[in-house]
Design an enzyme around this catalytic site. Structure first.
Site, PDB file in Angstrom:
ATOM      1  N   GLN A  72     -22.289  -9.208  42.491  1.00  0.00           N
ATOM      2  CA  GLN A  72     -22.930 -10.359  43.124  1.00  0.00           C
ATOM      3  C   GLN A  72     -22.257 -11.667  42.735  1.00  0.00           C
ATOM      4  OE1 GLN A  72     -25.582 -10.183  45.353  1.00  0.00           O
ATOM      5  NE2 GLN A  72     -25.255 -12.371  45.643  1.00  0.00           N
ATOM      6  N   LYS A 104     -31.375  -6.056  48.225  1.00  0.00           N
ATOM      7  CA  LYS A 104     -30.389  -4.995  48.471  1.00  0.00           C
ATOM      8  C   LYS A 104     -30.863  -3.671  47.892  1.00  0.00           C
ATOM      9  CE  LYS A 104     -26.593  -8.304  48.677  1.00  0.00           C
ATOM     10  NZ  LYS A 104     -25.579  -9.060  47.920  1.00  0.00           N
ATOM     11  N   ASP A 147     -18.068  -4.430  50.112  1.00  0.00           N
ATOM     12  CA  ASP A 147     -18.116  -5.832  50.551  1.00  0.00           C
ATOM     13  C   ASP A 147     -16.875  -6.210  51.358  1.00  0.00           C
ATOM     14  OD1 ASP A 147     -20.355  -7.370  50.101  1.00  0.00           O
ATOM     15  OD2 ASP A 147     -19.898  -7.729  47.997  1.00  0.00           O
TER      16      ASP A 147
END
Length: 286
Positions: free
Chosen positions: A97, A53, A120
């Site tokens: 994460q 990422k 997200d």
């Protein structure tokens, strides 16, 4: 008939080139999109995802910050970091994460992220907006699947789409996004009876269950488009999807490889969501 293997690299490359161009345009206005990624603990797979990422961000011309916290970090410290990032004008997207260590509440962490920086789309407000069709970020993996289908020219409207899996991260939002594209949607899960009978009705089959090679030719209608979201590590160390790739090649019309398609597209949508968050922030200050 032999299935056409979807070229994820080609799709991702074109999409990221467009994102990079938009980032450059925004930077000319004095705004550089910024993404902060927080990782707690030493899960090897998570660290690989985070590196990918961060690398993708930098290649797109975005500002990237990675916060690596020890496994034993108190929940209060994680929440304090999120609060600091919420107030940082250089950061437009915050991603924590998964998985988190057991002593940290994923729910509290997700709800601590500012709604406008939740790239997200896990925050309850953004999930609600998704449900009612309001503008905002879309969950990265399901949105990536929709883009893949569009890029290869699949007509989604009016088609029967079957989603295998009902997770909050993929299965449920995948069904919502397919409904928004006017598909007729069925969701299968661990309690579904006669699953093969249902999946064989699918024009579009999306596997997101987390079981290696669970889906084979018996699950697939001839000519169906098969998208494999799963990524599982075999005893041999190799990666495999939820679909038995070789077994379905003679039945499906299109099939995604694992790895190399849905995964990179997921990161691409993360970049898009961060870019759009930065664009909204720039508009709000003008």
């Amino acid at each position: 008939m032999s299935a056409q293997i979807i070229n994820g690299k080609e799709i991702v490359s074109a999409y990221r080139a467009d994102i990079k161009q938009q980032v450059e345009q925004l930077k000319q206005q004095g705004v550089q999109p910024g993404l902060a990624v927080v990782i707690v603990g030493d899960d090897p797979a998570s660290h690989v995802y985070v590196r990918n990422k961060a690398k993708a961000c930098e290649e797109a011309g975005m500002h990237s910050e990675v916060y690596k916290l020890p496994e034993h970090t108190p929940e209060a410290d994680v929440l304090a970091l999120i609060s600091k990032l919420n107030g940082d004008n250089a950061i437009h997207g915050i991603l924590v994460q998964s998985p988190l260590p057991g002593h940290i509440s994923e729910e509290r962490v997700v709800e601590a992220i500012a709604v406008e920086k939740d790239v997200d789309c896990f925050h309850p407000v953004n999930v609600g907006n998704l449900m009612i069709g309001k503008e905002g970020p879309a969950p990265c993996t399901p949105a990536g699947v929709i883009e893949i289908l569009k890029k290869i020219g699949v007509e989604i409207a009016g088609k029967h789409a079957v989603v295998i899996g009902r997770s909050n991260i993929v299965g449920k939002p995948m069904a919502i996004l397919l409904l928004r594209e006017n598909a007729t949607v069925t969701v299968c899960h661990s309690r579904t009876k006669n699953m093969e009978e249902i999946t064989r009705q699918a024009d579009i089959l999306i596997a997101a269950v987390g079981k290696a090679k669970m889906i084979n030719r018996n699950h697939i209608k001839p000519g169906a488009v098969v998208v494999d979201v799963g990524i599982n590590r075999l005893d041999t160390g190799k990666l495999a999807g939820d679909v038995d790739f070789d077994d379905v090649l003679e039945t499906a019309s299109y099939v995604t490889p694992v790895p190399g398609c849905v995964g990179p597209m997921t990161i691409t949508i993360l970049l898009r969501n961060t870019l759009e968050a930065a664009q909204r922030a720039a508009s709000a200050t003008n």
